[in-house]
Design a protein around this motif. Structure first.
Motif, PDB file in Angstrom:
ATOM      1  N   ASP A  54       0.827  -1.215   0.000  1.00 58.20           N
ATOM      2  CA  ASP A  54       0.000   0.000   0.000  1.00 58.20           C
ATOM      3  C   ASP A  54       0.856   1.258   0.000  1.00 58.20           C
ATOM      4  N   LEU A  55       1.897   1.278   0.818  1.00 57.85           N
ATOM      5  CA  LEU A  55       2.772   2.454   0.861  1.00 57.85           C
ATOM      6  C   LEU A  55       3.455   2.683  -0.482  1.00 57.85           C
ATOM      7  N   PHE A  56       3.889   1.604  -1.121  1.00 54.39           N
ATOM      8  CA  PHE A  56       4.529   1.738  -2.419  1.00 54.39           C
ATOM      9  C   PHE A  56       3.529   2.208  -3.473  1.00 54.39           C
ATOM     10  N   LEU A  57       2.285   1.743  -3.375  1.00 55.54           N
ATOM     11  CA  LEU A  57       1.248   2.197  -4.299  1.00 55.54           C
ATOM     12  C   LEU A  57       0.993   3.691  -4.133  1.00 55.54           C
ATOM     13  N   TYR A  58       0.910   4.162  -2.893  1.00 58.21           N
ATOM     14  CA  TYR A  58       0.713   5.597  -2.665  1.00 58.21           C
ATOM     15  C   TYR A  58       1.895   6.400  -3.206  1.00 58.21           C
ATOM     16  N   PHE A  59       3.092   5.884  -3.005  1.00 56.64           N
ATOM     17  CA  PHE A  59       4.278   6.553  -3.543  1.00 56.64           C
ATOM     18  C   PHE A  59       4.201   6.641  -5.064  1.00 56.64           C
ATOM     19  N   LEU A  60       3.810   5.539  -5.711  1.00 56.50           N
ATOM     20  CA  LEU A  60       3.712   5.549  -7.169  1.00 56.50           C
ATOM     21  C   LEU A  60       2.703   6.574  -7.657  1.00 56.50           C
ATOM     22  N   VAL A  61       1.545   6.621  -7.004  1.00 52.87           N
ATOM     23  CA  VAL A  61       0.491   7.543  -7.441  1.00 52.87           C
ATOM     24  C   VAL A  61       0.898   8.989  -7.188  1.00 52.87           C
ATOM     25  N   ILE A  62       1.456   9.265  -6.026  1.00 53.60           N
ATOM     26  CA  ILE A  62       1.809  10.645  -5.676  1.00 53.60           C
ATOM     27  C   ILE A  62       2.985  11.149  -6.510  1.00 53.60           C
ATOM     28  N   TRP A  63       3.915  10.291  -6.838  1.00 53.96           N
ATOM     29  CA  TRP A  63       5.107  10.733  -7.540  1.00 53.96           C
ATOM     30  C   TRP A  63       4.993  10.572  -9.056  1.00 53.96           C
ATOM     31  N   LEU A  64       4.474   9.444  -9.523  1.00 58.02           N
ATOM     32  CA  LEU A  64       4.492   9.186 -10.964  1.00 58.02           C
ATOM     33  C   LEU A  64       3.404   9.905 -11.742  1.00 58.02           C
ATOM     34  N   TRP A  65       2.198   9.955 -11.211  1.00 58.31           N
ATOM     35  CA  TRP A  65       1.123  10.549 -11.990  1.00 58.31           C
ATOM     36  C   TRP A  65       1.320  12.026 -12.286  1.00 58.31           C
ATOM     37  N   PRO A  66       1.812  12.854 -11.357  1.00 60.70           N
ATOM     38  CA  PRO A  66       2.094  14.246 -11.751  1.00 60.70           C
ATOM     39  C   PRO A  66       3.185  14.357 -12.815  1.00 60.70           C
ATOM     40  N   VAL A  67       4.210  13.499 -12.726  1.00 60.26           N
ATOM     41  CA  VAL A  67       5.272  13.530 -13.741  1.00 60.26           C
ATOM     42  C   VAL A  67       4.713  13.120 -15.104  1.00 60.26           C
ATOM     43  N   CYS A  68       3.895  12.076 -15.124  1.00 58.11           N
ATOM     44  CA  CYS A  68       3.295  11.637 -16.386  1.00 58.11           C
ATOM     45  C   CYS A  68       2.336  12.683 -16.936  1.00 58.11           C
ATOM     46  N   PHE A  69       1.561  13.311 -16.064  1.00 57.51           N
ATOM     47  CA  PHE A  69       0.668  14.386 -16.493  1.00 57.51           C
ATOM     48  C   PHE A  69       1.467  15.520 -17.135  1.00 57.51           C
ATOM     49  N   TRP A  70       2.591  15.856 -16.514  1.00 56.17           N
ATOM     50  CA  TRP A  70       3.438  16.910 -17.061  1.00 56.17           C
ATOM     51  C   TRP A  70       3.980  16.505 -18.429  1.00 56.17           C
ATOM     52  N   LYS A  71       4.513  15.304 -18.525  1.00 60.91           N
ATOM     53  CA  LYS A  71       5.133  14.870 -19.775  1.00 60.91           C
ATOM     54  C   LYS A  71       4.115  14.677 -20.896  1.00 60.91           C
ATOM     55  N   LEU A  72       2.922  14.166 -20.573  1.00 63.57           N
ATOM     56  CA  LEU A  72       1.953  13.858 -21.617  1.00 63.57           C
ATOM     57  C   LEU A  72       1.137  15.069 -22.054  1.00 63.57           C
ATOM     58  N   LEU A  73       0.821  15.964 -21.134  1.00 62.34           N
ATOM     59  CA  LEU A  73      -0.086  17.057 -21.483  1.00 62.34           C
ATOM     60  C   LEU A  73       0.555  18.437 -21.393  1.00 62.34           C
ATOM     61  N   VAL A  74       1.054  18.790 -20.237  1.00 62.06           N
ATOM     62  CA  VAL A  74       1.502  20.161 -20.001  1.00 62.06           C
ATOM     63  C   VAL A  74       2.684  20.521 -20.888  1.00 62.06           C
ATOM     64  N   GLN A  75       3.652  19.645 -20.973  1.00 65.00           N
ATOM     65  CA  GLN A  75       4.831  19.936 -21.784  1.00 65.00           C
ATOM     66  C   GLN A  75       4.446  20.118 -23.266  1.00 65.00           C
ATOM     67  N   HIS A  76       3.525  19.306 -23.743  1.00 68.14           N
ATOM     68  CA  HIS A  76       3.075  19.428 -25.130  1.00 68.14           C
ATOM     69  C   HIS A  76       2.324  20.740 -25.356  1.00 68.14           C
ATOM     70  N   VAL A  77       1.477  21.110 -24.418  1.00 67.56           N
ATOM     71  CA  VAL A  77       0.706  22.366 -24.547  1.00 67.56           C
ATOM     72  C   VAL A  77       1.653  23.555 -24.511  1.00 67.56           C
ATOM     73  N   LEU A  78       2.619  23.547 -23.612  1.00 72.53           N
ATOM     74  CA  LEU A  78       3.569  24.662 -23.540  1.00 72.53           C
ATOM     75  C   LEU A  78       4.396  24.764 -24.813  1.00 72.53           C
ATOM     76  N   ARG A  79       4.805  23.639 -25.354  1.00 73.90           N
ATOM     77  CA  ARG A  79       5.569  23.649 -26.601  1.00 73.90           C
ATOM     78  C   ARG A  79       4.728  24.189 -27.738  1.00 73.90           C
ATOM     79  N   THR A  80       3.438  23.846 -27.766  1.00 72.32           N
ATOM     80  CA  THR A  80       2.537  24.345 -28.802  1.00 72.32           C
ATOM     81  C   THR A  80       2.313  25.845 -28.657  1.00 72.32           C
ATOM     82  N   LEU A  81       2.151  26.310 -27.430  1.00 72.70           N
ATOM     83  CA  LEU A  81       1.943  27.748 -27.195  1.00 72.70           C
ATOM     84  C   LEU A  81       3.182  28.559 -27.549  1.00 72.70           C
ATOM     85  N   ARG A  82       4.355  27.985 -27.353  1.00 77.22           N
ATOM     86  CA  ARG A  82       5.593  28.700 -27.683  1.00 77.22           C
ATOM     87  C   ARG A  82       5.741  28.913 -29.181  1.00 77.22           C
TER      88      ARG A  82
END
Length: 84
Positions: A54-82
Protein backbone atom coordinates in the motif's frame (compact mmCIF):
# COMPACT_ATOMS: atom_id res chain seq x y z
CA UNK A 1 12.27 9.99 -37.13
CA UNK A 2 11.18 12.88 -34.92
CA UNK A 3 7.56 11.68 -35.00
CA UNK A 4 8.55 8.09 -34.20
CA UNK A 5 10.51 9.30 -31.20
CA UNK A 6 7.50 11.32 -30.04
CA UNK A 7 5.15 8.34 -30.38
CA UNK A 8 7.55 6.03 -28.53
CA UNK A 9 7.95 8.61 -25.75
CA UNK A 10 4.17 9.00 -25.49
CA UNK A 11 3.67 5.24 -25.15
CA UNK A 12 6.50 5.12 -22.60
CA UNK A 13 4.82 7.69 -20.34
CA UNK A 14 1.41 6.04 -20.74
CA UNK A 15 3.05 2.77 -19.66
CA UNK A 16 4.66 4.47 -16.69
CA UNK A 17 1.29 5.95 -15.72
CA UNK A 18 -0.21 2.43 -15.77
CA UNK A 19 2.30 1.06 -13.22
CA UNK A 20 0.06 1.75 -10.19
CA UNK A 21 -2.73 -0.28 -11.81
CA UNK A 22 -0.33 -3.15 -12.41
CA UNK A 23 0.88 -2.91 -8.82
CA UNK A 24 -2.72 -2.97 -7.58
CA UNK A 25 -3.47 -6.13 -9.53
CA UNK A 26 -0.35 -7.81 -8.13
CA UNK A 27 -1.41 -6.80 -4.62
CA UNK A 28 -4.92 -8.20 -5.05
CA UNK A 29 -3.50 -11.43 -6.46
CA UNK A 30 -1.15 -11.73 -3.47
CA UNK A 31 -4.05 -11.01 -1.10
CA UNK A 32 -6.08 -13.78 -2.71
CA UNK A 33 -3.11 -16.17 -2.71
CA UNK A 34 -2.52 -15.95 1.04
CA UNK A 35 -6.23 -16.28 1.79
CA UNK A 36 -7.23 -12.76 2.79
CA UNK A 37 -10.81 -11.54 2.39
CA UNK A 38 -11.40 -9.08 -0.48
CA UNK A 39 -12.24 -6.26 1.96
CA UNK A 40 -11.21 -5.56 5.52
CA UNK A 41 -8.35 -6.63 7.73
CA UNK A 42 -6.22 -9.69 7.03
CA UNK A 43 -4.46 -11.60 9.79
CA UNK A 44 -2.92 -14.34 7.66
CA UNK A 45 0.78 -15.11 7.63
CA UNK A 46 2.46 -12.72 5.16
CA UNK A 47 -0.23 -10.04 5.43
CA UNK A 48 2.25 -7.53 6.87
CA UNK A 49 3.68 -7.24 3.35
CA UNK A 50 0.37 -5.72 2.27
CA UNK A 51 1.23 -2.56 4.23
CA UNK A 52 4.41 -2.08 2.24
CA UNK A 53 2.42 -2.77 -0.94
CA UNK A 54 0.00 0.00 0.00
CA UNK A 55 2.77 2.45 0.86
CA UNK A 56 4.53 1.74 -2.42
CA UNK A 57 1.25 2.20 -4.30
CA UNK A 58 0.71 5.60 -2.67
CA UNK A 59 4.28 6.55 -3.54
CA UNK A 60 3.71 5.55 -7.17
CA UNK A 61 0.49 7.54 -7.44
CA UNK A 62 1.81 10.64 -5.68
CA UNK A 63 5.11 10.73 -7.54
CA UNK A 64 4.49 9.19 -10.96
CA UNK A 65 1.12 10.55 -11.99
CA UNK A 66 2.09 14.25 -11.75
CA UNK A 67 5.27 13.53 -13.74
CA UNK A 68 3.30 11.64 -16.39
CA UNK A 69 0.67 14.39 -16.49
CA UNK A 70 3.44 16.91 -17.06
CA UNK A 71 5.13 14.87 -19.77
CA UNK A 72 1.95 13.86 -21.62
CA UNK A 73 -0.09 17.06 -21.48
CA UNK A 74 1.50 20.16 -20.00
CA UNK A 75 4.83 19.94 -21.78
CA UNK A 76 3.07 19.43 -25.13
CA UNK A 77 0.71 22.37 -24.55
CA UNK A 78 3.57 24.66 -23.54
CA UNK A 79 5.57 23.65 -26.60
CA UNK A 80 2.54 24.34 -28.80
CA UNK A 81 1.94 27.75 -27.19
CA UNK A 82 5.59 28.70 -27.68
CA UNK A 83 5.32 28.16 -31.42
CA UNK A 84 2.25 30.36 -31.78
Amino acid sequence: MKYVKGVVAWFWWVGVAALPYLHLSIESEFRELIGCPPKGECYELGAEMLLSFDLFLYFLVIWLWPVCFWKLLVQHVLRTLRTI
